[in-house]
Design a protein around this motif. Structure first.
Motif, PDB file in Angstrom:
ATOM      1  N   GLY A   1       0.803  -1.120  -0.184  1.00 36.71           N
ATOM      2  CA  GLY A   1      -0.324   0.400  -0.102  1.00 36.71           C
ATOM      3  C   GLY A   1       0.582   1.209  -0.010  1.00 36.71           C
ATOM      4  N   SER A   2       0.566   2.423   0.960  1.00 36.91           N
ATOM      5  CA  SER A   2       0.823   3.485   0.735  1.00 36.91           C
ATOM      6  C   SER A   2       0.972   4.086   1.921  1.00 36.91           C
ATOM      7  N   TYR A   3       2.097   4.995   2.375  1.00 41.30           N
ATOM      8  CA  TYR A   3       2.067   5.686   3.667  1.00 41.30           C
ATOM      9  C   TYR A   3       2.376   7.570   3.871  1.00 41.30           C
ATOM     10  N   ASP A   4       0.757   7.487   4.354  1.00 37.78           N
ATOM     11  CA  ASP A   4       0.493   8.823   4.899  1.00 37.78           C
ATOM     12  C   ASP A   4       1.589   9.551   5.486  1.00 37.78           C
ATOM     13  N   TYR A   5       1.959  11.283   3.884  1.00 35.55           N
ATOM     14  CA  TYR A   5       2.652  11.871   4.754  1.00 35.55           C
ATOM     15  C   TYR A   5       2.251  13.146   5.572  1.00 35.55           C
ATOM     16  N   ASN A   6       0.652  12.572   6.125  1.00 37.90           N
ATOM     17  CA  ASN A   6       0.333  13.425   7.345  1.00 37.90           C
ATOM     18  C   ASN A   6       0.185  12.341   8.971  1.00 37.90           C
TER      19      ASN A   6
END
Length: 230
Positions: free
Chosen positions: A86-91
């Motif tokens: 998946g992906s990772y939130d930068y916030n």
């Protein structure tokens, strides 16, 4: 840039062929006459899956919105099943999202099947851990077994507590399940990437069998069930 896959003769230890694939290849599997390679692009977006004709070396790329950060794969029943991180939130809270197991059919159709951050297979079913990373927090973890035959998942309940599970493995002969995890950092309460980790062994019904130590950051478990000496 492009990555590559090398074909090695394991008797002579010589290079036989090289196939060009996509950026940052991580996992691969062979189905029939085709090699599938997961190109994660180092989780920077635009990830693809290369489908390489082993006879001709011709590569075609499979692109789909569900292909985000593919990292490991197994082939079952003519289909490709792969783990996508998946992906990772930068916030805040800087969490991992959309991780799971996807299926890719021979015609390139991609479908998400079950949430997961780690997977393994006994050749029939897919065993998963879902423990998405969240910065500075102890993740809420769950475990499941996805039946390829029925297309449904059932919960797997370990008979002993686990924190910070990293990876999962299964013995295809006994059905025993092994889950490896990071230890807790006594100062921060988060996962430690300096202390030794541990592995817990369970029966197929989740009954706890044993625990043993391993080294820091365990990421893979392999069951060797067929050893031949000639």
């Amino acid at each position: 840039g492009n990555g590559s896959v090398a074909v090695i003769d394991t008797v002579a230890f010589s290079l036989q062929k090289t196939y060009t694939v996509g950026c940052y290849p991580e996992g691969l599997a062979i189905i029939g006459d085709y090699l599938y390679v997961l190109n994660s692009n180092y989780s920077m977006g635009n990830a693809t899956i290369s489908k390489v004709n082993l006879a001709t070396g011709t590569e075609t790329k499979i692109a789909d919105e569900n292909i985000m950060n593919p990292v490991s794969a197994v082939a079952i029943g003519g289909n490709l099943y792969y783990l996508d991180s998946g992906s990772y939130d930068y916030n805040p809270p800087y969490g991992q999202v959309n991780a799971g197991v996807r299926r890719v059919t021979p015609d390139g159709q991609v479908t998400k099947l079950v949430d997961a951050t780690a997977m393994c297979s006994d050749g029939k079913d897919i065993y998963v851990v879902n423990s998405p990373y969240v910065y500075g927090q102890t993740p809420a973890s769950s475990y499941a077994v996805y039946s390829v035959a029925s297309g449904s998942a059932r919960a797997f309940t370990p008979g002993s507590s686990l924190e910070f599970p990293n990876t999962i493995g299964v013995d295809p002969l006994t059905g025993d399940v092994f889950i490896a995890a990071n230890s807790k950092d006594p100062d921060t309460g988060a996962a430690s990437y300096k202390l030794p980790g541990y592995v817990k062994q369970f029966k197929a019904d989740g009954t706890f069998v044993s625990e043993f130590a391993c080294w820091t950051g365990p990421t893979a478990i392999v069951a060797i069930t067929d050893v031949r000496y000639e």
